[in-house]
Design a protein around this motif. Structure first.
Motif, PDB file in Angstrom:
ATOM      1  N   SER A  96      98.387  16.646  61.830  1.00  0.00           N
ATOM      2  CA  SER A  96      97.238  17.552  61.981  1.00  0.00           C
ATOM      3  C   SER A  96      97.347  18.350  63.277  1.00  0.00           C
ATOM      4  N   ARG A 105      94.525  21.086  54.012  1.00  0.00           N
ATOM      5  CA  ARG A 105      94.580  19.630  54.123  1.00  0.00           C
ATOM      6  C   ARG A 105      95.114  19.072  52.813  1.00  0.00           C
ATOM      7  N   TRP A 136      95.520   5.448  61.510  1.00  0.00           N
ATOM      8  CA  TRP A 136      94.625   4.286  61.387  1.00  0.00           C
ATOM      9  C   TRP A 136      95.396   2.986  61.330  1.00  0.00           C
ATOM     10  N   TYR A 145      78.334  15.842  56.875  1.00  0.00           N
ATOM     11  CA  TYR A 145      78.546  14.398  57.018  1.00  0.00           C
ATOM     12  C   TYR A 145      80.052  14.178  56.970  1.00  0.00           C
ATOM     13  N   ARG A 199      83.586   0.309  62.882  1.00  0.00           N
ATOM     14  CA  ARG A 199      84.889   0.948  62.724  1.00  0.00           C
ATOM     15  C   ARG A 199      85.079   1.980  63.831  1.00  0.00           C
ATOM     16  N   TYR A 228      87.648  13.285  63.813  1.00  0.00           N
ATOM     17  CA  TYR A 228      87.459  12.731  65.150  1.00  0.00           C
ATOM     18  C   TYR A 228      87.948  13.646  66.261  1.00  0.00           C
ATOM     19  N   GLU A 229      88.759  14.627  65.913  1.00  0.00           N
ATOM     20  CA  GLU A 229      89.160  15.627  66.917  1.00  0.00           C
ATOM     21  C   GLU A 229      87.941  16.415  67.394  1.00  0.00           C
ATOM     22  N   TRP A 284      86.902  20.683  45.027  1.00  0.00           N
ATOM     23  CA  TRP A 284      87.942  21.168  45.944  1.00  0.00           C
ATOM     24  C   TRP A 284      88.669  22.359  45.313  1.00  0.00           C
ATOM     25  N   CYS A 288      85.171   7.096  50.989  1.00  0.00           N
ATOM     26  CA  CYS A 288      85.556   6.754  52.358  1.00  0.00           C
ATOM     27  C   CYS A 288      85.654   5.237  52.477  1.00  0.00           C
ATOM     28  N   TRP A 340      80.963   5.022  51.726  1.00  0.00           N
ATOM     29  CA  TRP A 340      80.187   6.124  51.154  1.00  0.00           C
ATOM     30  C   TRP A 340      81.121   6.988  50.311  1.00  0.00           C
TER      31      TRP A 340
HETATM   32  N1  MTE Z   1      92.074  14.238  59.433  1.00  0.00           N
HETATM   33  C1  MTE Z   1      92.075  14.479  60.766  1.00  0.00           C
HETATM   34  N2  MTE Z   1      92.955  15.344  61.273  1.00  0.00           N
HETATM   35  N3  MTE Z   1      91.195  13.871  61.608  1.00  0.00           N
HETATM   36  C2  MTE Z   1      90.307  12.946  61.149  1.00  0.00           C
HETATM   37  O1  MTE Z   1      89.541  12.391  61.952  1.00  0.00           O
HETATM   38  N4  MTE Z   1      89.406  11.743  59.212  1.00  0.00           N
HETATM   39  C3  MTE Z   1      89.793  11.149  57.943  1.00  0.00           C
HETATM   40  C4  MTE Z   1      90.236  12.217  56.931  1.00  0.00           C
HETATM   41  N5  MTE Z   1      91.156  13.140  57.553  1.00  0.00           N
HETATM   42  C5  MTE Z   1      90.278  12.667  59.753  1.00  0.00           C
HETATM   43  C6  MTE Z   1      91.178  13.356  58.913  1.00  0.00           C
HETATM   44  C7  MTE Z   1      88.697  10.359  57.374  1.00  0.00           C
HETATM   45  S1  MTE Z   1      88.384   8.877  58.154  1.00  0.00           S
HETATM   46  C8  MTE Z   1      87.984  10.762  56.291  1.00  0.00           C
HETATM   47  S2  MTE Z   1      86.865   9.736  55.522  1.00  0.00           S
HETATM   48  C9  MTE Z   1      88.153  12.111  55.731  1.00  0.00           C
HETATM   49  O2  MTE Z   1      89.092  12.910  56.456  1.00  0.00           O
HETATM   50  C10 MTE Z   1      86.813  12.827  55.744  1.00  0.00           C
HETATM   51  O3  MTE Z   1      86.916  14.067  55.100  1.00  0.00           O
HETATM   52  P1  MTE Z   1      85.595  14.980  54.941  1.00  0.00           P
HETATM   53  O4  MTE Z   1      84.972  15.088  56.302  1.00  0.00           O
HETATM   54  O5  MTE Z   1      86.050  16.288  54.395  1.00  0.00           O
HETATM   55  O6  MTE Z   1      84.679  14.231  53.997  1.00  0.00           O
END
Ligand code: MTE
Length: 328
Positions: free
Chosen positions: A181, A234, A263, A87, A28, A91-92, A156, A146, A150
């Motif tokens: 974001s 968030r 995505w 974990y 992925r 991606y930023e 929260w 996810c 996982w």
């Molecule tokens: N939001 C932003 N801005 N950037 C991201 O890369 N990743 C998403 C989501 N929100 C992401 C995002 C993905 S793929 C997942 S699985 C979750 O955030 C992960 O949240 P966590 O790291 O708090 O478990």
């Protein structure tokens, strides 16, 4: 009655054919960056244990006053704070699971404001302090699943997004909500490692956004959100795959058409707009029938994935009459 019962998740016998092979979900990530990222990823899991970011060590002080919520999932062991904060997908701040824990502490979370725009009576800008004060903060323990296979169980902190939406005063023509974001290439230099069209963006149908389970999230484990988990604000949409839960939100826009999302833009055949957790609809490259609970001992990690992540009694009616194989 909204109090959730413990689920019988343990002791099931899941065939190995239904377990997502690691190389599959790592692929992925290769969607994002190609071979270079796949190489970097191989390092990821092994480095998890010793990740310690400054943000994370500042946690656990219990800085937010919270009330217990009737919308909490009960009966499951919480994922350790250390795992929740080391974990991550953000991606930023890098493509490795451990990267956000190392890198996202530099997010400038004060001052912070969220722009409310689109189909509303009056556009406005809300700062983070007004969001923190808008409603009593609830602690809600949610299962978080996810798309990679996982899951975690996380306490929260926040309140229903619907409370904020009421303040935004959307027009009747608003049918969807789009979340944008934070994006600043100077701060998030890792964004150049991937081919995402930044900023990260996500969307919900209006009725999904108004469902009481959808959480405007301002903290976890009793404290403000750490950078890697999407500080300072968030959304968490617990019946959908994790990527629907956009982090570090700076914009909420009300629109009349289904908005583009990160995505879905990247691979529409793999990541639909709805992305409800659904063990009966496989990802094109792996099964979604089961999940690995992060932090549990190896022999106990595997759990069957539940329809709508176990929140069906509260959200299934949103999809009455829809073919969830088509609208994945
Ligand atoms: N939001 C932003 N801005 N950037 C991201 O890369 N990743 C998403 C989501 N929100 C992401 C995002 C993905 S793929 C997942 S699985 C979750 O955030 C992960 O949240 P966590 O790291 O708090 O478990």
């Amino acid at each position: 009655m909204l109090i959730r019962k413990p689920d019988a998740l343990y002791g099931t016998n899941i065939p190995s054919s239904e377990i997502t092979p690691k190389d599959k979900w790592l692929n992925r990530r290769s969607l994002l960056t190609g071979a270079a990222a796949a190489g970097a990823l191989a390092l990821g899991a092994d480095r998890l244990a010793d990740v310690l970011s400054p943000t994370r060590t500042a946690l656990a002080a219990g800085k937010l006053t919270t009330v217990k919520s009737q919308l909490s999932t009960t009966g499951e062991e919480l994922t350790q704070l250390q795992d929740v904060t080391s974990y991550n997908n953000f991606y930023e701040f890098g493509t490795d699971k451990a990267d956000p824990g190392h890198n996202a502490g530099i997010l400038p979370t004060r001052p912070w404001s969220v722009k409310i725009s689109g189909l509303v009576k009056a556009p406005k800008v809300l700062d983070i302090d007004s969001l923190l004060k808008l409603k009593p903060l609830e602690e809600r323990v949610y299962r978080f699943r996810c798309v990679e296979g996982w899951s975690m169980v996380i306490p929260w902190v926040g309140y229903s997004l619907s409370e904020l939406i009421k303040v935004c005063d959307p027009l009747p023509s608003a049918k969807f909500v789009q979340f944008t974001s934070y994006f600043d290439r100077k701060v998030e230099k890792w964004t150049s490692e991937s081919n995402i069209a930044w900023p990260y963006s996500e969307g919900l149908r209006m009725d999904e956004a108004m469902n009481p389970l959808t959480l405007l999230t301002l903290g976890l484990y009793g404290d403000v959100l750490p950078g890697q988990n999407g500080a300072p604000v968030r959304v968490i949409v617990p019946w959908k795959y994790g990527f629907k839960s956009a982090k570090s939100i700076v914009g909420i826009k009300f629109v009349d058409k289904m908005p583009a999302t990160t995505w879905n833009d990247l691979a529409a055949n793999e990541y639909g707009f709805y992305s409800n957790v659904n063990p009966n609809v496989d990802h094109p490259r792996w099964s979604q029938k089961s999940e690995r609970r992060i932090g549990q001992p190896f022999y106990a990690q595997r759990h069957p994935t539940l329809m709508f992540n176990g929140y069906g009694d509260q959200v299934a009616s949103l999809y009455n009459g829809m073919d969830l194989k088509k609208f994945y």
